[in-house]
Every structure is written in structure tokens, then in C-alpha cells.
Design an enzyme around this catalytic site. Sequence first.
Site, PDB file in Angstrom:
ATOM      1  N   ARG A 122       2.264  -0.903  -8.561  1.00  0.00           N
ATOM      2  CA  ARG A 122       1.366  -1.150  -8.005  1.00  0.00           C
ATOM      3  C   ARG A 122       1.854   0.242  -6.774  1.00  0.00           C
ATOM      4  O   ARG A 122       0.914   0.596  -5.990  1.00  0.00           O
ATOM      5  CB  ARG A 122       1.157  -2.491  -7.797  1.00  0.00           C
ATOM      6  CG  ARG A 122      -0.486  -2.814  -7.226  1.00  0.00           C
ATOM      7  CD  ARG A 122      -0.482  -2.532  -5.395  1.00  0.00           C
ATOM      8  NE  ARG A 122       0.788  -3.261  -4.453  1.00  0.00           N
ATOM      9  CZ  ARG A 122       0.849  -2.833  -2.686  1.00  0.00           C
ATOM     10  NH1 ARG A 122      -0.514  -1.812  -2.721  1.00  0.00           N
ATOM     11  NH2 ARG A 122       1.160  -3.335  -2.621  1.00  0.00           N
ATOM     12  N   ASP A 123       2.608  -0.495  -5.504  1.00  0.00           N
ATOM     13  CA  ASP A 123       2.678  -0.085  -4.363  1.00  0.00           C
ATOM     14  C   ASP A 123       3.093   1.409  -4.718  1.00  0.00           C
ATOM     15  O   ASP A 123       2.653   2.124  -3.400  1.00  0.00           O
ATOM     16  CB  ASP A 123       3.809  -0.769  -2.844  1.00  0.00           C
ATOM     17  CG  ASP A 123       3.616  -0.446  -1.889  1.00  0.00           C
ATOM     18  OD1 ASP A 123       2.469   0.842  -1.333  1.00  0.00           O
ATOM     19  OD2 ASP A 123       4.744  -0.746  -0.949  1.00  0.00           O
TER      20      ASP A 123
ATOM     21  N   HIS B 265       8.477  -6.761   3.262  1.00  0.00           N
ATOM     22  CA  HIS B 265       8.423  -5.464   2.470  1.00  0.00           C
ATOM     23  C   HIS B 265       8.589  -4.638   3.240  1.00  0.00           C
ATOM     24  O   HIS B 265       8.008  -4.380   4.070  1.00  0.00           O
ATOM     25  CB  HIS B 265       7.109  -5.962   1.908  1.00  0.00           C
ATOM     26  CG  HIS B 265       5.608  -4.505   1.481  1.00  0.00           C
ATOM     27  ND1 HIS B 265       5.985  -4.353   0.087  1.00  0.00           N
ATOM     28  CD2 HIS B 265       5.595  -3.525   2.048  1.00  0.00           C
ATOM     29  CE1 HIS B 265       4.985  -3.294  -0.479  1.00  0.00           C
ATOM     30  NE2 HIS B 265       5.224  -2.751   0.924  1.00  0.00           N
TER      31      HIS B 265
ATOM     32  N   ASN C 174       8.396   3.603  -0.591  1.00  0.00           N
ATOM     33  CA  ASN C 174       9.112   1.921  -0.795  1.00  0.00           C
ATOM     34  C   ASN C 174      11.064   1.738  -0.495  1.00  0.00           C
ATOM     35  O   ASN C 174      10.721   2.870  -1.128  1.00  0.00           O
ATOM     36  CB  ASN C 174       8.834   1.275  -1.900  1.00  0.00           C
ATOM     37  CG  ASN C 174       7.864   0.386  -1.331  1.00  0.00           C
ATOM     38  OD1 ASN C 174       6.376   1.076  -2.449  1.00  0.00           O
ATOM     39  ND2 ASN C 174       6.874  -0.349  -1.197  1.00  0.00           N
TER      40      ASN C 174
ATOM     41  N   CYS D   5       1.489   4.770   1.094  1.00  0.00           N
ATOM     42  CA  CYS D   5      -0.112   3.925   1.563  1.00  0.00           C
ATOM     43  C   CYS D   5      -0.916   4.912   1.120  1.00  0.00           C
ATOM     44  O   CYS D   5      -1.050   5.702   2.538  1.00  0.00           O
ATOM     45  CB  CYS D   5       0.001   2.917   1.764  1.00  0.00           C
ATOM     46  SG  CYS D   5      -1.700   1.799   2.387  1.00  0.00           S
TER      47      CYS D   5
ATOM     48  N   HIS E 163       9.444   0.320   3.847  1.00  0.00           N
ATOM     49  CA  HIS E 163       9.484   1.828   3.068  1.00  0.00           C
ATOM     50  C   HIS E 163      10.764   2.352   4.056  1.00  0.00           C
ATOM     51  O   HIS E 163      10.449   1.873   5.461  1.00  0.00           O
ATOM     52  CB  HIS E 163       8.285   2.172   4.459  1.00  0.00           C
ATOM     53  CG  HIS E 163       6.508   1.792   2.904  1.00  0.00           C
ATOM     54  ND1 HIS E 163       6.099   2.452   1.500  1.00  0.00           N
ATOM     55  CD2 HIS E 163       6.254   0.420   3.310  1.00  0.00           C
ATOM     56  CE1 HIS E 163       4.896   1.737   1.669  1.00  0.00           C
ATOM     57  NE2 HIS E 163       5.368   0.455   1.857  1.00  0.00           N
TER      58      HIS E 163
HETATM   59  N1  COA Z   1     -12.580  -4.813  -7.267  1.00  0.00           N
HETATM   60  C1  COA Z   1     -13.226  -3.941  -7.643  1.00  0.00           C
HETATM   61  N2  COA Z   1     -14.604  -3.223  -7.295  1.00  0.00           N
HETATM   62  C2  COA Z   1     -14.362  -3.851  -5.717  1.00  0.00           C
HETATM   63  C3  COA Z   1     -13.739  -4.482  -5.045  1.00  0.00           C
HETATM   64  C4  COA Z   1     -12.739  -5.490  -6.466  1.00  0.00           C
HETATM   65  N3  COA Z   1     -11.915  -6.523  -5.152  1.00  0.00           N
HETATM   66  N4  COA Z   1     -14.093  -4.763  -3.646  1.00  0.00           N
HETATM   67  C5  COA Z   1     -15.249  -4.310  -3.882  1.00  0.00           C
HETATM   68  N5  COA Z   1     -16.142  -3.364  -5.012  1.00  0.00           N
HETATM   69  C6  COA Z   1     -16.542  -2.364  -5.542  1.00  0.00           C
HETATM   70  C7  COA Z   1     -17.589  -3.411  -5.160  1.00  0.00           C
HETATM   71  O1  COA Z   1     -18.736  -3.780  -6.402  1.00  0.00           O
HETATM   72  C8  COA Z   1     -19.275  -2.158  -5.362  1.00  0.00           C
HETATM   73  O2  COA Z   1     -19.073  -1.177  -6.171  1.00  0.00           O
HETATM   74  P1  COA Z   1     -20.405   0.232  -6.247  1.00  0.00           P
HETATM   75  O3  COA Z   1     -20.159   0.869  -5.722  1.00  0.00           O
HETATM   76  O4  COA Z   1     -20.196   0.265  -7.922  1.00  0.00           O
HETATM   77  O5  COA Z   1     -21.272  -1.044  -6.539  1.00  0.00           O
HETATM   78  C9  COA Z   1     -17.514  -1.381  -3.696  1.00  0.00           C
HETATM   79  O6  COA Z   1     -17.180  -1.728  -4.424  1.00  0.00           O
HETATM   80  C10 COA Z   1     -17.892  -1.731  -2.318  1.00  0.00           C
HETATM   81  O7  COA Z   1     -17.577  -2.610  -2.456  1.00  0.00           O
HETATM   82  P2  COA Z   1     -18.312  -3.492  -0.592  1.00  0.00           P
HETATM   83  O8  COA Z   1     -18.119  -4.136  -0.552  1.00  0.00           O
HETATM   84  O9  COA Z   1     -19.307  -2.577   0.035  1.00  0.00           O
HETATM   85  O10 COA Z   1     -16.162  -2.799  -0.276  1.00  0.00           O
HETATM   86  P3  COA Z   1     -16.219  -1.998   0.487  1.00  0.00           P
HETATM   87  O11 COA Z   1     -16.766  -0.573   0.666  1.00  0.00           O
HETATM   88  O12 COA Z   1     -16.574  -1.966   2.152  1.00  0.00           O
HETATM   89  O13 COA Z   1     -14.690  -1.552   0.648  1.00  0.00           O
HETATM   90  C11 COA Z   1     -12.435  -2.370  -0.237  1.00  0.00           C
HETATM   91  C12 COA Z   1     -13.785  -1.947   0.315  1.00  0.00           C
HETATM   92  C13 COA Z   1     -11.302  -3.784   0.201  1.00  0.00           C
HETATM   93  C14 COA Z   1     -13.999  -2.928  -2.091  1.00  0.00           C
HETATM   94  C15 COA Z   1     -11.569  -0.863  -0.657  1.00  0.00           C
HETATM   95  O14 COA Z   1     -12.580  -0.558   0.287  1.00  0.00           O
HETATM   96  C16 COA Z   1     -10.739  -1.172  -1.244  1.00  0.00           C
HETATM   97  O15 COA Z   1     -10.767  -1.293  -2.375  1.00  0.00           O
HETATM   98  N6  COA Z   1      -9.923  -0.389  -0.729  1.00  0.00           N
HETATM   99  C17 COA Z   1      -8.277  -0.609  -1.071  1.00  0.00           C
HETATM  100  C18 COA Z   1      -7.271  -0.824  -0.460  1.00  0.00           C
HETATM  101  C19 COA Z   1      -6.213  -1.287  -0.953  1.00  0.00           C
HETATM  102  O16 COA Z   1      -5.396  -1.032  -1.940  1.00  0.00           O
HETATM  103  N7  COA Z   1      -5.073  -0.722   0.716  1.00  0.00           N
HETATM  104  C20 COA Z   1      -3.738  -0.664  -0.354  1.00  0.00           C
HETATM  105  C21 COA Z   1      -3.087  -2.106  -0.675  1.00  0.00           C
HETATM  106  S1  COA Z   1      -2.792  -2.643   0.236  1.00  0.00           S
HETATM  107 ZN    ZN Z   2       3.742  -1.061   0.925  1.00  0.00          ZN
END
Ligand code: COA
Ligand code: ZN
Length: 309
Positions: free
Chosen positions: A13-14, A205, A247, A238, A207
Site C-alpha cells: 500500500r504505502d 509508522h 518507509n 506519499c 519513513h
Molecule cells: N474509494 C473510492 N472512490 C471514492 C472514495 C473512496 N474511498 N471516496 C470518494 N470516492 C470517489 C467518489 O465516488 C467520486 O467519484 P466520481 O468522481 O467518479 O463521482 C470521487 O471519488 C470524488 O468524491 P468526493 O467525495 O467528492 O471526494 P473528493 O474529491 O473530496 O476526494 C478523497 C477525497 C479522499 C476520496 C480522495 O482525495 C482520495 O481518495 N485521496 C486519497 C488519499 C490517500 O490515499 N492518501 C495516501 C494515504 S494516507
Molecule cells: Zn507512510
Amino acid sequence: MKDSVIINEVGLRDGLQNQPKHVSTDDKARMAELLVAAGLKYIEPVSFVSPKAVPQMADAAELTRRLPQRDDLHYTALIPNLRGYQLARDNGYRTVGLVLSTTDTFNQRNLNMSLAQAIDSCRSIIEAARADGVATRTYISGAFACPYDGTTPVDVTLDLTRQMIDAGSDEIAIADTIGAGNPQQMKDIMAPLIQQYGAEKFFIHLHDTRGLASALAWAACDLGVRKFDASVGGLGGCPFAPGATGNVATEDLVYLFESVGLHTGIDIQALREVIALASRATERALGGKIIRWMESQEARGRPCDLTSG
Ligand code: COA
Ligand code: ZN
């Protein structure tokens, strides 16, 4: 019984979420098999996040179906929001990792939420998980420093940790997301928390961006912490934390703990096959310090005696 340490493998994942080279589900499934064969029992293989935000995690559901299954294997999925929680639960995860960053800016970039919104979101997820009987581990991300706002005051990390424990989070992971912490900060954060809640509540956790990850791990271990995240080969980074490198390498933590008689159950020689596969799949040279040492021993025809001293 020999004292032991849990190492939770987060490389899939990370480690993979930030790789420019797409890694196939086949390669990930093979990595999971090899990790289990090397003795890893705690693995975070996926996150349920927007596939637009993190394309490398788009196969989370499929990979989950292909993981080795055994009663003593513990898988967790990382989740950014309630939607992610529901997906993790529906895909069979019994433990989920929540993310709460220490500043507004970092929460905004990572989750598209303010700090206050992220706290509320975590509370809602913890409540839902408790109702479903799913365990929660909340990552306090940027616990030592934020990639945007600099050093995190200890009180901020302590306060958010206590808020999440009060909300019912089963475990807390104190995360040095960008690898900017020092061992004194680790003591300042962990000593009061351990005194108040006991060491069993905490994961660490790390890095290794600036080379201090093992020093931080040891500082926490010395205070009694026995649960650590790590990535095989030192994979990682990240996408929402500029400057973060890999990490701490799983093999380096295994060597550290085993060297002081703390049992990990993980075979460093067997990890080398996973590192080789991950290097091929990501097209990057991987491997912690201990692997470099083993390779130099072998090049000189000397044995790799992994007992230190
Ligand atoms: N899994 C899958 N899809 C997701 C989701 C999830 N947990 N949460 C939201 N979505 C989808 C929505 O369905 C929407 O899809 P669409 O554009 O096809 O309609 C889209 O993402 C936007 O949804 P929204 O609720 O408006 O989210 P956002 O634009 O505010 O984005 C996150 C927020 C958190 C979903 C997004 O920024 C994200 O996934 N970030 C990843 C963070 C990450 O992995 N960080 C590293 C580890 S800490
Ligand atoms: Zn990390």
C-alpha cells in the site's frame, strides 16, 4: 516466552501507491504470497481510495480476493473516508486504518477536508466500525512534522491522539509520514501516551527520508512499543506529502529487533525474493541497509551471519 515485536508490512500500500511504474495485480498477489512465506503475519495490502487520486490502488478489491488466507494472517485496509470504510468492510476487512493529519493543509491535500472535518469524519467512521465489530487503527499522520507547515508541536499530536482514543479508536499509529522526526520527539510523544494508555495501544509508522528511522524505532521500542509498520526493500513515498521517501525497510527493522533478542518471526533471507520481485515490478533498486551488507559479504565470499555482535 521470548519477547516479540509485530511488524506490519505496508509495502503493497504505502510502498506502491506512489510508484510511477504501474504494478500489476499479479505481481502484487505474488508479493503477498512471498511476504507470508517469509513470515509476515500483519499486512496492509490496499487502500480504498479514489482511483483517480491514487491509480495504483484501483485494484484493491481484486487484490483482496487473491490474498493468502489463513487464520493467523491479519490484513488491514487504509481508508480516507466513510465511503472507503464501507468498501473495506464489504471486502471483508476486520481492521481498518483511518488517516488524520495534524494540520489543516495536510488534511486538505490528502483528504480534501479541513482538520475539523477530518476529526468529525474519523469519529463517524469509528462509530460505524464499532457498530459493525470492525477494529480501528487511527494514523496520526505528520505527527512529527507536516510536509507543508513544518514541525508539529508535541501537544498537537498528543491532543489528536487523545481525541481519537476518546472516540473509541482501538489503536493509534503515530506516523512520521515524511521522515522528519528525531528520537527526542519520539520520547516526548510516546512517554506520556504510554503512561496514560499503555504501550499495546500504539503502532509506529516511519519513513527513512533522513536516515533516522531505525533510531526512532529504537527510541519507541525502548519505551515499550512493540508494533511497527515497515515496507519491504524500503519501498514507499506519499503522493500527497512532497519530499517523503520510502518507509523504513522491513528487513532493517527485523535486523534491529532480532539483534537485541526481540523475536519478529520474519526471515530476512526469504525477504530477498520479495525485494527482487518488487525491484523488477517498480523498476527501482530496492533494499535496506542490511541487504547491502549481505550483498557485500557475499561478493567477498564471506558468510552472512545475521546474529549481531
Ligand atoms: N474509494 C473510492 N472512490 C471514492 C472514495 C473512496 N474511498 N471516496 C470518494 N470516492 C470517489 C467518489 O465516488 C467520486 O467519484 P466520481 O468522481 O467518479 O463521482 C470521487 O471519488 C470524488 O468524491 P468526493 O467525495 O467528492 O471526494 P473528493 O474529491 O473530496 O476526494 C478523497 C477525497 C479522499 C476520496 C480522495 O482525495 C482520495 O481518495 N485521496 C486519497 C488519499 C490517500 O490515499 N492518501 C495516501 C494515504 S494516507
Ligand atoms: Zn507512510
